[in-house]
Scaffold this active site. Structure first.
Site, short mmCIF file in Angstrom:
data_model
loop_
_atom_site.label_atom_id
_atom_site.label_comp_id
_atom_site.label_asym_id
_atom_site.label_seq_id
_atom_site.Cartn_x
_atom_site.Cartn_y
_atom_site.Cartn_z
N GLY A 70 0.79 -1.23 0.00
CA GLY A 70 0.00 0.00 0.00
C GLY A 70 0.82 1.28 0.00
O GLY A 70 0.29 2.36 0.26
N ARG A 111 16.18 -3.55 -2.44
CA ARG A 111 15.53 -4.85 -2.21
C ARG A 111 16.38 -6.03 -2.68
O ARG A 111 16.41 -7.06 -2.04
CB ARG A 111 14.18 -4.89 -2.94
CG ARG A 111 13.12 -4.21 -2.15
CD ARG A 111 11.74 -4.50 -2.69
NE ARG A 111 10.80 -3.76 -1.87
CZ ARG A 111 9.55 -3.53 -2.18
NH1 ARG A 111 9.06 -3.99 -3.32
NH2 ARG A 111 8.76 -2.85 -1.38
#
Ligand code: ADP
Length: 568
Positions: free
Chosen positions: A172, A407
């Site tokens: 989100g 990441r």
């Protein structure tokens, strides 16, 4: 008094030979927490089933909650098929009903009779629209809103029973330069910096024009979402792998807010969404996209598109064969590596586009996320999503990487730790931490030593790890080079949850230009064919910044919708 009356009434009914329905209640674990079901049984017959309480994901859980209770009553059986994409919620309802049957003193096996499959008659149907969109995730819905606004008749096909896709399941976070909110957190930022970090964070293999569009238009598209009713927290944070504090966290959990506002914006329009309808082929006429073939359980559709077809069908994170075929970077992406993705992320749009000559770019760039739940592959039970407020330690209790790294670096480092597992820790009262404990994935303690004992780490080691980190915050210098040093891990309670890497986002896909037009291998536009969102490639390069995907879906989704409607 009421109770006595009810008792008298029940007694009269029994004496007169009228059966009385008894109501039983059971609470079992669902996907996001407890699911409570009430079952009325009368003379051994199940007369009503109701889900009375749950915290399952809106949208995804709507279908099982609506259809499974009805199917149980209709068939007097609990041998009902789970709803695809909502198997945990479906299973929870079925187990709760079995529990209620047992509570009624009945034999559950008597209610496990196989349900006869009704033969369905499949018919052919042709529908015509100006714009046909494949997929009702963030990109597809944003495209539909724009195409409709431009006066086009729009049909969306969505293969699942509900809209949302990976957008709904995402963390989100939405990255955008936002002076108002960033100022409150003392953060300096610029569009140029967002472009540079996205491009360099993706190892400069992305298309810089697409990166520039994404970052330059992220803010106005965030404001557009807000104008539709989207709510973001005022505090700016750093999503895992976002590199910089420009992540806007949605107030509603995960991606629910995005899908709510986009669906709400379509209310009252002429946009038609055909659910449980899977696109299978893009139709071409003299080199121009002119529609699609799609299938539901009982209709074979030909959907003609007079102005354009938009592919917004998401990535291929759940397609193990495809993952394995394209992966060149990770040791393996076979079934041993779980995914945070919807089961619908099978790369259908990529395959369909390729069949009509679309070029694919960067297919080997498959992103893993370091905060996967080892049991489910999604983020259930993570004790924080903001890098500011969490640390990662290995099973030996030692930090092994700066948590604000990219990441790909976070995941490469995680895979080198014992069993590929790590603990995510947070300190101080935490709602996410409490939720994690409630779900059975989190540990909570009043002291670091106590927490260490719970998670089988030598307490002295964990104390030393946190002391060293806290001293680094005081000194403004972290031993592992972490730049985000705004938060100390010195306040009880302490929380921990076990995590592993999980397949999260496929960065490669259909090549597009800044108009969201699909390109062929020679770089020519394939007329009337558009693509947006995770199905496309070339935007995130070799490594996507956390928080950039939702901006991508909205920015390019809207462009695709506008251009398809105007037959650009
Ligand atoms: P994005 O973020 O790019 O919008 P999402 O994963 O959120 O991607 O949404 C993609 C949507 O496309 C999902 O809802 C998925 O169920 C749907 N989808 C995938 N393949 C097909 C298909 N063959 N036909 C129809 N819908 C599809």
């Amino acid at each position: 008094m009421k109770k006595i009356l009810a008792l008298v009434l029940a007694l009269c009914m029994m004496l007169c030979g009228v059966a009385v329905a008894e109501t039983y209640t059971a609470t079992v674990e669902g996907h996001n927490g407890n699911v409570t079901v009430e079952v009325a049984i009368e003379d051994g017959k199940i007369t009503a089933v109701n889900v009375t309480e749950h915290s399952e994901t809106t949208g995804i859980s709507d279908k099982p909650i609506a259809t499974i209770p009805a199917a149980i009553v209709e068939n007097q059986s609990v041998a009902i098929d789970a709803v695809a994409g909502a198997s945990v919620t479906s299973g929870a309802i079925l187990s709760a009903v079995k529990d209620c049957i047992a509570q009624a003193g009945l034999n559950v096996a008597d209610y496990e009779v196989a349900v006869e499959e009704k033969a369905v008659e499949v018919t052919d149907e042709t529908l015509t629209a100006d714009v046909v969109i494949i997929g009702a995730g963030g990109a597809g819905l944003a495209a539909a809103i724009e195409a409709d606004k431009a006066g086009a008749k729009v049909i969306i096909v969505e293969k699942m029973a509900a809209a949302g896709g990976n957008t709904l399941l995402s963390g989100g976070y939405y990255n955008a330069v936002d002076p108002t909110r960033q100022q409150l957190s003392g953060v300096e930022d610029s569009v140029e910096q967002h472009i540079q970090q996205t491009y360099e964070g993706g190892d400069k293999v992305a298309n810089l024009e697409l990166v520039t569009k994404l970052c330059s238009e992220a803010t106005e598209n965030m404001l557009w979402l807000e104008s539709l009713g989207m709510k973001f927290n005022m505090g700016i944070t750093t999503a895992t792998g976002a590199i910089w504090p420009r992540s806007h966290k949605a107030v509603e959990p995960n991606g629910e807010g995005y899908i709510h506002v986009l669906l709400d914006a379509l209310e009252g329009t002429d946009v038609e969404i055909l659910y449980e309808t899977k696109a299978t082929e893009i139709l071409m006429n003299e080199g121009r996209a002119c529609g699609i073939k799609a299938e539901s359980a009982n209709v074979n559709y030909t959907l003609e598109a007079t102005k354009g077809v938009i592919i917004a069908s998401g990535g291929f994170g759940s397609n193990i064969e495809m993952r394995q075929a394209y992966n060149t970077i990770w040791p393996t992406l076979d079934e041993s590596v779980r995914s945070s993705n919807t089961i619908a992320a099978t790369g259908d749009g990529i395959v369909m586009a390729q069949a009509v000559g679309a070029n694919l770019v960067g297919m080997e760039y498959i992103q893993l996320h370091p905060l996967g739940n080892p049991e489910t592959g999604n983020f259930l039970g993570a004790v924080s999503g903001d890098v500011e407020t969490y640390l990662q330690v290995n099973l030996e209790g030692k930090r092994y990487i700066a948590e604000d790294s990219r990441r790909d670096e976070l995941c490469k480092a995680a895979l080198q730790q014992t069993d590929g597992l790590m603990w995510q820790l947070t300190s101080g009262e935490s709602l996410a931490g409490e939720y994690s404990v409630m779900l059975g994935y989190g540990y909570k303690a009043d002291s670091v030593e106590e927490l260490a004992a719970q998670i089988n780490i030598d307490p002295a080691v964990l104390v030393e790890t946190l002391n060293t980190y806290n001293a680094g915050v005081d000194a403004g210098k972290d031993e592992l080079g972490r730049g985000i040093l705004t938060y100390k891990f010195d306040t009880a309670p302490y929380y921990a949850t076990l995590r592993c890497v999980t397949v999260h986002h496929t960065m490669g896909g259909i090549e597009i230009n800044t108009e969201a037009q699909v390109l062929d291998a020679e770089g020519n536009v394939i007329p009337a064919l558009y693509a947006a969102g995770e199905v496309t490639g070339g935007i995130h390069g070799g490594n996507r910044l956390g928080g950039n995907a939702l901006a991508d879906a909205i920015v390019f989704g809207r462009t695709a919708g506008q251009n398809a409607a105007n037959a650009k």
